[in-house]
Design a protein around this motif. Sequence first.
Motif, PDB file in Angstrom:
ATOM      1  N   ALA A 183       0.831  -1.204   0.000  1.00  0.00           N
ATOM      2  CA  ALA A 183       0.000   0.000   0.000  1.00  0.00           C
ATOM      3  C   ALA A 183       0.869   1.259   0.000  1.00  0.00           C
ATOM      4  O   ALA A 183       0.516   2.276  -0.613  1.00  0.00           O
ATOM      5  CB  ALA A 183      -0.935  -0.001   1.207  1.00  0.00           C
ATOM      6  N   LEU A 184       2.012   1.183   0.670  1.00  0.00           N
ATOM      7  CA  LEU A 184       2.952   2.304   0.705  1.00  0.00           C
ATOM      8  C   LEU A 184       3.839   2.337  -0.525  1.00  0.00           C
ATOM      9  O   LEU A 184       4.144   3.409  -1.065  1.00  0.00           O
ATOM     10  CB  LEU A 184       3.834   2.224   1.956  1.00  0.00           C
ATOM     11  CG  LEU A 184       3.182   2.439   3.314  1.00  0.00           C
ATOM     12  CD1 LEU A 184       4.199   2.213   4.410  1.00  0.00           C
ATOM     13  CD2 LEU A 184       2.593   3.842   3.407  1.00  0.00           C
ATOM     14  N   PHE A 185       4.272   1.159  -0.960  1.00  0.00           N
ATOM     15  CA  PHE A 185       5.249   1.052  -2.041  1.00  0.00           C
ATOM     16  C   PHE A 185       4.748   0.045  -3.093  1.00  0.00           C
ATOM     17  O   PHE A 185       5.266  -1.067  -3.206  1.00  0.00           O
ATOM     18  CB  PHE A 185       6.606   0.609  -1.487  1.00  0.00           C
ATOM     19  CG  PHE A 185       7.147   1.484  -0.398  1.00  0.00           C
ATOM     20  CD1 PHE A 185       7.596   2.769  -0.672  1.00  0.00           C
ATOM     21  CD2 PHE A 185       7.193   1.039   0.923  1.00  0.00           C
ATOM     22  CE1 PHE A 185       8.100   3.584   0.329  1.00  0.00           C
ATOM     23  CE2 PHE A 185       7.703   1.839   1.932  1.00  0.00           C
ATOM     24  CZ  PHE A 185       8.146   3.127   1.642  1.00  0.00           C
ATOM     25  N   PRO A 186       3.739   0.423  -3.883  1.00  0.00           N
ATOM     26  CA  PRO A 186       3.116  -0.529  -4.806  1.00  0.00           C
ATOM     27  C   PRO A 186       4.038  -1.044  -5.901  1.00  0.00           C
ATOM     28  O   PRO A 186       3.819  -2.145  -6.427  1.00  0.00           O
ATOM     29  CB  PRO A 186       1.941   0.257  -5.391  1.00  0.00           C
ATOM     30  CG  PRO A 186       2.298   1.696  -5.181  1.00  0.00           C
ATOM     31  CD  PRO A 186       3.073   1.742  -3.912  1.00  0.00           C
ATOM     32  N   ASP A 187       5.067  -0.271  -6.247  1.00  0.00           N
ATOM     33  CA  ASP A 187       5.973  -0.674  -7.328  1.00  0.00           C
ATOM     34  C   ASP A 187       7.284  -1.256  -6.812  1.00  0.00           C
ATOM     35  O   ASP A 187       8.232  -1.448  -7.577  1.00  0.00           O
ATOM     36  CB  ASP A 187       6.268   0.527  -8.233  1.00  0.00           C
ATOM     37  CG  ASP A 187       5.005   1.072  -8.882  1.00  0.00           C
ATOM     38  OD1 ASP A 187       4.160   0.255  -9.297  1.00  0.00           O
ATOM     39  OD2 ASP A 187       4.863   2.308  -8.953  1.00  0.00           O
ATOM     40  N   ALA A 188       7.337  -1.531  -5.521  1.00  0.00           N
ATOM     41  CA  ALA A 188       8.571  -2.033  -4.908  1.00  0.00           C
ATOM     42  C   ALA A 188       8.820  -3.492  -5.289  1.00  0.00           C
ATOM     43  O   ALA A 188       7.943  -4.201  -5.790  1.00  0.00           O
ATOM     44  CB  ALA A 188       8.496  -1.896  -3.393  1.00  0.00           C
TER      45      ALA A 188
END
Length: 242
Positions: A13-18
């Motif tokens: 949710a914080l880093f969707p492309d991580a």
Amino acid sequence: MMKQVVVDPSFWALFPDAQVNILYANGIDNHDDQAQLADRKQLLKDATTAAGQFLTNDTFRLNPVVDQWRTAFQQFKKKKGARSSIEALLKRVNQGRKFDPINPLVDIYNSVSLTYGVPVGIEDRDKITGDMHLGQVSGGQSFQPVGAAADEPTLPGEVAYYDEVGAVCRCLNWRDAQRTMLTADSQNVVAVIEAVTPEQVARANEAMTTLRELIHQYFGVQPSPVFQLTKENPQAVVPADM
């Protein structure tokens, strides 16, 4: 011993492309090997030189690797002064300090971190209870930092690695727990590299390939394949033959 790494929905949710890269290795002998000491010193020296490519701005905080991780750390609650482990390493390089050998596995992963400008962490799997998760925590997870005498519990909304007992590593890859840290007696381990931008993902993939090769070279063991965890594929189960 832990069975898998699970990256929670709260992280994506914080880093969707991580992407979070995971590697397992068993049967390591991490006792200091004097026969390899000169090699490890050279490894760290070469890595320190390579890290110079990430320090092109005279103002330390404006170097892209440093700035990217400071921006990422602004997305969640953190302990005052918490910084990514790669920033701490690059700061030492920027100050002209050298890296002395600590133990074989730590030296190897520090060299990889410096060479590729990525945060690298390795934990002792035999000391982890249940699955190891990465996500935003509710707060209050027990955590005794390496070298500290007192418990420093996690904060509500902090991003941390944790298991059934408490936090394993706080603020992404900032500080390890003494409970799960690598020692000379560590044999079965899990390595992690986080990346939150496409450019970081590319470097993290190269870094994990190199780490896998160095573990094989220095310890004579065959690590697992590299697991690349994403929002669509958030789990890495320890292979059955490990």
